[in-house]
Design a protein around this motif. Structure first.
Motif, PDB file in Angstrom:
ATOM      1  N   GLY A  70       5.837  -1.299   0.767  1.00  0.00           N
ATOM      2  CA  GLY A  70       4.672  -1.547  -0.058  1.00  0.00           C
ATOM      3  C   GLY A  70       5.009  -1.687  -1.517  1.00  0.00           C
ATOM      4  O   GLY A  70       4.883  -2.771  -2.104  1.00  0.00           O
ATOM      5  N   VAL A  71       5.507  -0.610  -2.125  1.00  0.00           N
ATOM      6  CA  VAL A  71       5.795  -0.627  -3.562  1.00  0.00           C
ATOM      7  C   VAL A  71       6.995  -1.512  -3.870  1.00  0.00           C
ATOM      8  O   VAL A  71       6.925  -2.399  -4.747  1.00  0.00           O
ATOM      9  CB  VAL A  71       6.035   0.808  -4.074  1.00  0.00           C
ATOM     10  CG1 VAL A  71       6.441   0.788  -5.549  1.00  0.00           C
ATOM     11  CG2 VAL A  71       4.789   1.662  -3.879  1.00  0.00           C
ATOM     12  N   THR A 128      -1.956   7.239   0.504  1.00  0.00           N
ATOM     13  CA  THR A 128      -1.232   8.278   1.232  1.00  0.00           C
ATOM     14  C   THR A 128      -1.766   9.680   0.959  1.00  0.00           C
ATOM     15  O   THR A 128      -1.376  10.626   1.648  1.00  0.00           O
ATOM     16  CB  THR A 128       0.275   8.266   0.884  1.00  0.00           C
ATOM     17  OG1 THR A 128       0.447   8.442  -0.526  1.00  0.00           O
ATOM     18  CG2 THR A 128       0.924   6.968   1.329  1.00  0.00           C
ATOM     19  N   LEU A 170       5.826   3.295   3.330  1.00  0.00           N
ATOM     20  CA  LEU A 170       4.894   2.621   2.429  1.00  0.00           C
ATOM     21  C   LEU A 170       5.495   2.410   1.047  1.00  0.00           C
ATOM     22  O   LEU A 170       5.151   1.435   0.368  1.00  0.00           O
ATOM     23  CB  LEU A 170       3.594   3.410   2.337  1.00  0.00           C
ATOM     24  CG  LEU A 170       2.751   3.326   3.606  1.00  0.00           C
ATOM     25  CD1 LEU A 170       1.665   4.368   3.608  1.00  0.00           C
ATOM     26  CD2 LEU A 170       2.153   1.932   3.743  1.00  0.00           C
ATOM     27  N   TYR A 171       6.397   3.285   0.632  1.00  0.00           N
ATOM     28  CA  TYR A 171       7.090   3.038  -0.628  1.00  0.00           C
ATOM     29  C   TYR A 171       8.034   1.850  -0.472  1.00  0.00           C
ATOM     30  O   TYR A 171       8.026   0.924  -1.302  1.00  0.00           O
ATOM     31  CB  TYR A 171       7.883   4.271  -1.075  1.00  0.00           C
ATOM     32  CG  TYR A 171       8.623   4.024  -2.366  1.00  0.00           C
ATOM     33  CD1 TYR A 171       7.954   4.097  -3.585  1.00  0.00           C
ATOM     34  CD2 TYR A 171       9.973   3.666  -2.370  1.00  0.00           C
ATOM     35  CE1 TYR A 171       8.615   3.815  -4.774  1.00  0.00           C
ATOM     36  CE2 TYR A 171      10.634   3.389  -3.557  1.00  0.00           C
ATOM     37  CZ  TYR A 171       9.954   3.476  -4.746  1.00  0.00           C
ATOM     38  OH  TYR A 171      10.596   3.186  -5.926  1.00  0.00           O
ATOM     39  N   ARG A 219      -1.585   2.821  -6.238  1.00  0.00           N
ATOM     40  CA  ARG A 219      -2.231   2.554  -4.943  1.00  0.00           C
ATOM     41  C   ARG A 219      -1.501   3.279  -3.817  1.00  0.00           C
ATOM     42  O   ARG A 219      -2.137   3.755  -2.866  1.00  0.00           O
ATOM     43  CB  ARG A 219      -2.258   1.040  -4.685  1.00  0.00           C
ATOM     44  CG  ARG A 219      -3.049   0.643  -3.447  1.00  0.00           C
ATOM     45  CD  ARG A 219      -4.504   1.025  -3.564  1.00  0.00           C
ATOM     46  NE  ARG A 219      -5.297   0.564  -2.416  1.00  0.00           N
ATOM     47  CZ  ARG A 219      -6.482   1.044  -2.091  1.00  0.00           C
ATOM     48  NH1 ARG A 219      -7.043   1.991  -2.827  1.00  0.00           N
ATOM     49  NH2 ARG A 219      -7.135   0.581  -1.044  1.00  0.00           N
ATOM     50  N   TRP A 220      -0.184   3.372  -3.912  1.00  0.00           N
ATOM     51  CA  TRP A 220       0.613   4.126  -2.936  1.00  0.00           C
ATOM     52  C   TRP A 220       0.109   5.565  -2.827  1.00  0.00           C
ATOM     53  O   TRP A 220      -0.081   6.090  -1.721  1.00  0.00           O
ATOM     54  CB  TRP A 220       2.066   4.060  -3.375  1.00  0.00           C
ATOM     55  CG  TRP A 220       3.065   4.860  -2.618  1.00  0.00           C
ATOM     56  CD1 TRP A 220       3.287   4.868  -1.271  1.00  0.00           C
ATOM     57  CD2 TRP A 220       4.038   5.745  -3.197  1.00  0.00           C
ATOM     58  NE1 TRP A 220       4.340   5.709  -0.971  1.00  0.00           N
ATOM     59  CE2 TRP A 220       4.820   6.254  -2.133  1.00  0.00           C
ATOM     60  CE3 TRP A 220       4.342   6.135  -4.496  1.00  0.00           C
ATOM     61  CZ2 TRP A 220       5.881   7.150  -2.345  1.00  0.00           C
ATOM     62  CZ3 TRP A 220       5.386   7.016  -4.713  1.00  0.00           C
ATOM     63  CH2 TRP A 220       6.145   7.523  -3.640  1.00  0.00           C
ATOM     64  N   LEU A 228       2.350   1.612  -7.535  1.00  0.00           N
ATOM     65  CA  LEU A 228       2.626   3.031  -7.368  1.00  0.00           C
ATOM     66  C   LEU A 228       1.336   3.836  -7.271  1.00  0.00           C
ATOM     67  O   LEU A 228       1.212   4.745  -6.437  1.00  0.00           O
ATOM     68  CB  LEU A 228       3.476   3.550  -8.525  1.00  0.00           C
ATOM     69  CG  LEU A 228       4.970   3.228  -8.489  1.00  0.00           C
ATOM     70  CD1 LEU A 228       5.608   3.546  -9.835  1.00  0.00           C
ATOM     71  CD2 LEU A 228       5.663   4.024  -7.377  1.00  0.00           C
TER      72      LEU A 228
END
Length: 467
Positions: free
Chosen positions: A353-354, A368, A349-350, A363-364, A361
């Motif tokens: 996503g990021v 999670t 996801l990093y 929202r990450w 960051l």
């Protein structure tokens, strides 16, 4: 009293982004700020790295029976994999056997987990049989700290409950704060499609997806929301894979209904063409709901960014390809359903996503860790970096590359669904209540470090719409 001081890191929570030090005393966060040379038993330099709350994966399956076999990770190997991946708490699922009081399986799962788990854990309870006489047992489970219950709209003649039983369970939660989680697929329709496929000789892994169309997930999700609305209670939809299901959630939340949903990395990143891999390799990717056409990916990412999806879990359920997935050769219905994932969730996801600007960051961290803590009654003990919270902290190196491979993974599985993918960003140090379980990316903890976490009913869900 043991103390750990984390210095110089960029602290990212769901709401903050600041450079500050963190002091952990006797397992809990005691102070934040510029702590300089504050004396501590252990000092961890986090300069140039991200410091985030320990990840919470609220959907894992460890040491779980599946037909004639068992999921290949137990509560030791699975929690080691979780720790290396930056997850410090999992929520797993005891499975009620038909005819049993659901508390029987809870005791069985305590036997599987106690003394083995390397990180903290909690339980949801799977309910496969719910005559009215069992409803009081659900209240007793809440008293034990098990305040959420997973029910199935799929798998007729196995785990599926009819709409009346589901509605009764939803109504029951209005008085005690329990949360119903639903596996949303139209089981009877899927069963017809499966029998038609087998009769036509369509037995390869790719027909697992063909017989579980996305509209069957969308229909069941709409029905689940309607039942919850009639009962006037919140509902949580697990492992969402389909744009139609997400649309139903978005419409409901737009009307202010307390509807919550999770997705998983495989539904954001892997496509159903994997099921048609040469030979029998497609069996590695059989899970339910199935992987979808890539057109669903962007919708799910948009749902995460917009707040219509609140959590990314993994539905971690690994099976060996060599001697377990092979059980389904000649009949896709006999392929054990599930994939590994707990080890790579935070990093995937990093990276996707990021780094690819799909999510921030903050929202990450929300998807999670923090949102799962809020939804499942363990916030702010978990999912936060604040005085009084548990010292579950991940020091994440955004520049650390990692290549995903079955040869190097901690997950007890003979394949990796993301084999050969190189990610930018990985956990460097992981602390559970201030004690290191991962250092320089390597597991340094031990079996039995984890504790069972009793969860509260999430009292505010009926009025607060978590985004």
């Amino acid at each position: 009293m043991s103390t750990t001081l984390i210095t110089g890191g960029r602290v990212i929570t769901a709401t903050r982004d600041s450079v500050e030090d963190i002091l952990i005393e006797d397992g809990r966060i005691a102070r934040l700020g510029d702590l300089g040379d504050f004396p501590a038993d252990r000092v961890v330099d986090a300069s140039g790295k991200l410091v985030i709350p320990g990840g919470i994966d609220p959907h894992t399956h460890m040491d779980t029976p599946a037909g004639d076999t068992f999921i290949s990770d137990d509560f030791y190997t699975g929690t080691v994999a979780a720790a290396v991946g930056g997850t410090t708490t999992i929520i797993d699922f005891p499975i009620q056997e038909k005819g049993d009081d659901p508390r029987v399986s809870l005791e069985e799962w305590f036997g599987k987990s106690e003394g083995k788990a390397a990180i903290d854990w909690a339980f949801h309870q799977i309910i496969a049989d719910l005559p009215p006489a069992y409803l009081p047992s659900l209240g007793a489970l809440i008293d034990e700290g098990v305040s959420s219950f997973k029910l199935f709209m799929a798998y007729p003649n196995a785990w599926m409950l009819d709409d009346g039983a589901i509605f009764s369970a939803l109504q029951w939660t209005s008085d005690n704060g329990g949360l119903i989680m639903l596996h949303c697929e139209n089981g009877p329709a899927i069963e017809v499609l499966i029998q038609q496929a087998i009769a036509a000789g369509h037995t390869e892994p790719r027909f697992h997806a063909a017989t579980r169309p996305s509209i069957a997930e969308g229909e069941a999700t709409s029905r689940a929301i309607a039942l919850a609305e009639i009962a006037r209670v919140p509902v949580y939809v697990v492992h969402m894979s389909a744009a139609e299901a997400l649309s139903a959630v978005g419409l409901a939340r737009g009307r202010g209904l307390p509807v919550y949903a999770e997705t998983c990395p495989q539904y954001l990143l892997l496509s159903e063409d994997k099921l048609a891999s040469p030979g029998f390799q497609g069996a590695k990717y059989v899970c339910s709901p199935p992987l979808r056409d890539p057109s669903h990916h962007d919708k799910l990412w948009e749902g995460l960014a917009a707040g219509n999806l609140q959590v990314v879990s993994t539905d971690h359920a690994p099976f060996h390809y060599k001697d377990q997935k092979q059980m389904g050769r000649g009949d896709f219905t006999k392929i054990p359903n599930g994939m590994p994932g707990v080890e790579w969730r935070v990093s995937l996801l990093y990276n996707f996503g990021v780094r690819e600007n799909r999510i921030s960051l903050n929202r990450w961290v929300e998807i999670t860790s923090t949102n799962a803590a809020k939804l499942f009654g363990i916030y702010p003990q978990k999912g936060e970096i604040a005085p009084g919270s548990d010292g579950d902290v991940v020091i994440f190196d955004p520049d650390r590359p990692q290549t995903l491979s079955a040869e190097t993974q901690m997950t007890n599985c003979d394949y990796n669904p993301y084999e050969g993918w190189t990610l930018q960003g990985a956990p460097d140090t992981v602390l559970v209540r201030g004690e290191p379980v991962v250092s320089d990316g390597q597991f340094v903890g031990r079996a039995g470090m984890g504790r069972f976490i009793k969860r509260r009913p999430a009292e505010t869900l009926a009025t607060d719409l978590i985004s």
